[in-house]
Design a protein around this motif. Sequence first.
Motif, PDB file in Angstrom:
ATOM      1  N   VAL A 295      -7.352  22.299 -51.255  1.00 53.69           N
ATOM      2  CA  VAL A 295      -6.517  21.165 -51.256  1.00 53.69           C
ATOM      3  C   VAL A 295      -6.534  20.739 -49.750  1.00 53.69           C
ATOM      4  N   ALA A 296      -6.466  21.558 -48.769  1.00 52.85           N
ATOM      5  CA  ALA A 296      -6.525  20.889 -47.211  1.00 52.85           C
ATOM      6  C   ALA A 296      -8.017  20.410 -46.980  1.00 52.85           C
ATOM      7  N   LEU A 297      -9.042  20.676 -47.526  1.00 50.65           N
ATOM      8  CA  LEU A 297     -10.268  20.342 -47.208  1.00 50.65           C
ATOM      9  C   LEU A 297     -10.295  19.095 -47.807  1.00 50.65           C
ATOM     10  N   VAL A 298      -9.881  18.833 -49.108  1.00 50.12           N
ATOM     11  CA  VAL A 298      -9.779  17.332 -49.822  1.00 50.12           C
ATOM     12  C   VAL A 298      -8.877  16.477 -48.936  1.00 50.12           C
ATOM     13  N   ALA A 299      -7.689  16.969 -48.509  1.00 46.59           N
ATOM     14  CA  ALA A 299      -6.996  15.959 -47.694  1.00 46.59           C
ATOM     15  C   ALA A 299      -8.025  15.716 -46.371  1.00 46.59           C
ATOM     16  N   ARG A 300      -8.364  16.395 -45.779  1.00 44.37           N
ATOM     17  CA  ARG A 300      -9.372  16.095 -44.637  1.00 44.37           C
ATOM     18  C   ARG A 300     -10.478  15.188 -45.046  1.00 44.37           C
ATOM     19  N   ASN A 301     -11.172  15.297 -46.190  1.00 44.24           N
ATOM     20  CA  ASN A 301     -12.033  14.367 -46.483  1.00 44.24           C
ATOM     21  C   ASN A 301     -11.585  13.109 -47.063  1.00 44.24           C
ATOM     22  N   LEU A 302     -10.317  13.093 -47.613  1.00 41.00           N
ATOM     23  CA  LEU A 302      -9.647  11.756 -47.676  1.00 41.00           C
ATOM     24  C   LEU A 302      -9.380  11.023 -46.566  1.00 41.00           C
ATOM     25  N   ALA A 303      -8.936  11.900 -45.310  1.00 41.45           N
ATOM     26  CA  ALA A 303      -8.579  11.150 -44.194  1.00 41.45           C
ATOM     27  C   ALA A 303      -9.690  10.495 -43.568  1.00 41.45           C
ATOM     28  N   ALA A 304     -10.665  11.492 -43.472  1.00 38.75           N
ATOM     29  CA  ALA A 304     -12.149  11.024 -42.663  1.00 38.75           C
ATOM     30  C   ALA A 304     -12.818   9.755 -43.424  1.00 38.75           C
ATOM     31  N   CYS A 305     -12.466   9.282 -44.753  1.00 40.01           N
ATOM     32  CA  CYS A 305     -12.916   8.408 -45.490  1.00 40.01           C
ATOM     33  C   CYS A 305     -11.933   7.197 -45.586  1.00 40.01           C
TER      34      CYS A 305
ATOM     35  N   ARG B 126      -9.039   7.038 -47.227  1.00 39.98           N
ATOM     36  CA  ARG B 126      -8.656   6.779 -48.739  1.00 39.98           C
ATOM     37  C   ARG B 126      -7.686   7.499 -49.273  1.00 39.98           C
ATOM     38  N   THR B 127      -6.513   7.783 -48.240  1.00 35.72           N
ATOM     39  CA  THR B 127      -5.383   8.508 -48.578  1.00 35.72           C
ATOM     40  C   THR B 127      -4.293   7.749 -49.489  1.00 35.72           C
ATOM     41  N   ALA B 128      -4.360   6.556 -49.513  1.00 37.95           N
ATOM     42  CA  ALA B 128      -3.624   5.708 -50.480  1.00 37.95           C
ATOM     43  C   ALA B 128      -3.916   5.731 -51.982  1.00 37.95           C
ATOM     44  N   ASP B 129      -5.091   5.866 -52.086  1.00 37.72           N
ATOM     45  CA  ASP B 129      -5.576   5.619 -53.668  1.00 37.72           C
ATOM     46  C   ASP B 129      -5.799   6.889 -54.206  1.00 37.72           C
ATOM     47  N   TYR B 130      -5.842   8.102 -53.454  1.00 40.67           N
ATOM     48  CA  TYR B 130      -6.267   9.379 -53.914  1.00 40.67           C
ATOM     49  C   TYR B 130      -5.054  10.332 -53.688  1.00 40.67           C
ATOM     50  N   THR B 131      -4.613  10.890 -54.511  1.00 37.77           N
ATOM     51  CA  THR B 131      -3.397  11.878 -54.385  1.00 37.77           C
ATOM     52  C   THR B 131      -3.899  13.441 -54.894  1.00 37.77           C
ATOM     53  N   ILE B 132      -3.852  14.326 -53.958  1.00 36.32           N
ATOM     54  CA  ILE B 132      -4.119  15.640 -54.308  1.00 36.32           C
ATOM     55  C   ILE B 132      -2.798  16.680 -54.527  1.00 36.32           C
ATOM     56  N   HIS B 133      -2.887  17.259 -55.948  1.00 35.60           N
ATOM     57  CA  HIS B 133      -1.986  18.183 -55.797  1.00 35.60           C
ATOM     58  C   HIS B 133      -2.245  19.679 -55.812  1.00 35.60           C
ATOM     59  N   SER B 134      -1.501  20.362 -55.546  1.00 36.79           N
ATOM     60  CA  SER B 134      -1.868  22.071 -55.243  1.00 36.79           C
ATOM     61  C   SER B 134      -1.068  22.601 -56.367  1.00 36.79           C
ATOM     62  N   GLY B 135      -1.762  23.451 -57.164  1.00 36.94           N
ATOM     63  CA  GLY B 135      -1.330  24.071 -57.948  1.00 36.94           C
ATOM     64  C   GLY B 135      -1.952  24.552 -59.374  1.00 36.94           C
TER      65      GLY B 135
END
Length: 185
Positions: free
Chosen positions: A79-89, A91-100
Amino acid sequence: PGVRIIAGALKGRRLATPTWEGLRPTSDKLRETLFNILGARLEGAHVLDLFAGTGAVGLEALSRGAALVIGVESDSRAVALVARNLAACGRTADYTIHSGDVLVALAQLRPARAFDVVFLDPPYAFTRTRDVLAAAATHLSLEGMLVLERATRVEPDVPGALARVRDVRSGDSSLTLLVRKPEAL
């Protein structure tokens, strides 16, 4: 070699990959095949990425015109890795990552939420794939496609509401493409 975005607005971006064992990102080759098959279906699509891993599949979908992606991942490191990749690209507004847990997340999604593409890439040792396929099918739009990445050697147990339309093999991994059966709509 790492993971990169293959085409579209984010083409060429390199993504952070796991530094631990147990996460198997979808290969660039298999992702390219998947997105060539999906083609125009992605324009404006709502995509559900289950077992999101690095977020590469969802980011590739956004890069190729998807409107939004919801990812679900149970491993907090991923989840942290996805968040890092979204920020680097950016694209945090149109990709939501849920943990669980994926099944819990599917049960909590609004019933009206329909996805044009649902992608599942569970760990090869995962034992509840049929349950996840059945739950995911209820969130598939009328013309939607569900894609299961699986070990080539393991035949998927497909729930009755889904029809298998195609299999694509790439070495040890295969993609199984499924749609809702008309009588299940």
